[in-house]
Design a protein around this motif. Structure first.
Motif, PDB file in Angstrom:
ATOM      1  N   SER A  44    -100.122 -18.721 -13.113  1.00  0.00           N
ATOM      2  CA  SER A  44     -99.212 -19.467 -14.098  1.00  0.00           C
ATOM      3  C   SER A  44     -97.917 -19.896 -13.394  1.00  0.00           C
ATOM      4  CB  SER A  44     -98.514 -18.174 -14.910  1.00  0.00           C
ATOM      5  OG  SER A  44     -99.789 -17.760 -15.721  1.00  0.00           O
ATOM      6  N   PRO A  45     -97.453 -21.109 -13.933  1.00  0.00           N
ATOM      7  CA  PRO A  45     -96.100 -21.515 -13.583  1.00  0.00           C
ATOM      8  C   PRO A  45     -94.898 -20.560 -13.480  1.00  0.00           C
ATOM      9  CG  PRO A  45     -97.292 -23.216 -15.108  1.00  0.00           C
ATOM     10  CD  PRO A  45     -97.865 -21.789 -15.315  1.00  0.00           C
ATOM     11  N   GLY A  46     -94.407 -20.380 -12.301  1.00  0.00           N
ATOM     12  CA  GLY A  46     -93.208 -19.553 -12.164  1.00  0.00           C
ATOM     13  C   GLY A  46     -93.660 -18.064 -11.942  1.00  0.00           C
ATOM     14  N   ALA A  47     -94.880 -17.984 -11.524  1.00  0.00           N
ATOM     15  CA  ALA A  47     -95.502 -16.676 -11.043  1.00  0.00           C
ATOM     16  C   ALA A  47     -94.824 -16.342  -9.803  1.00  0.00           C
ATOM     17  CB  ALA A  47     -96.925 -16.898 -11.044  1.00  0.00           C
ATOM     18  N   ASN A  49     -91.849 -17.186  -8.550  1.00  0.00           N
ATOM     19  CA  ASN A  49     -90.407 -16.961  -8.681  1.00  0.00           C
ATOM     20  C   ASN A  49     -90.402 -15.303  -9.285  1.00  0.00           C
ATOM     21  OD1 ASN A  49     -89.840 -19.610  -7.794  1.00  0.00           O
ATOM     22  ND2 ASN A  49     -89.633 -20.246  -9.903  1.00  0.00           N
ATOM     23  N   GLU A  50     -91.500 -14.996 -10.074  1.00  0.00           N
ATOM     24  CA  GLU A  50     -91.334 -13.514 -10.663  1.00  0.00           C
ATOM     25  C   GLU A  50     -91.531 -12.687  -9.605  1.00  0.00           C
ATOM     26  OE1 GLU A  50     -93.920 -13.877 -13.949  1.00  0.00           O
ATOM     27  OE2 GLU A  50     -93.047 -15.199 -15.049  1.00  0.00           O
ATOM     28  N   GLU A  52     -90.813 -12.950  -6.573  1.00  0.00           N
ATOM     29  CA  GLU A  52     -89.693 -12.972  -5.579  1.00  0.00           C
ATOM     30  C   GLU A  52     -88.770 -12.130  -5.916  1.00  0.00           C
ATOM     31  OE1 GLU A  52     -88.564 -17.000  -4.516  1.00  0.00           O
ATOM     32  OE2 GLU A  52     -90.621 -17.417  -3.724  1.00  0.00           O
TER      33      GLU A  52
END
Length: 53
Positions: A44-47, A49-50, A52
């Motif tokens: 998923s996009p942003g995975a 970032n989550e 980190e």
């Protein structure tokens, strides 16, 4: 749920990119739902970032 062809899916399994199936009733392949959910979450996009934060 995952928009790829059957041959691409099995190639991903062989390459250890996707979870390995279990076999029920001989020729029926089944996957653990948590393995599939994890795969979807990682893709998923942003995975990244989550994870980190």
């Amino acid at each position: 749920m995952i928009p790829i062809s059957k041959s691409a899916w099995y190639a991903g399994i062989k390459a250890k990119k996707y979870p390995q199936p279990s076999h029920a009733l001989g020729r029926v392949s089944v996957w653990n739902i948590e393995d599939i959910r994890r795969l979807i979450a990682e893709a998923s996009p942003g995975a990244a970032n989550e994870q980190e934060g």
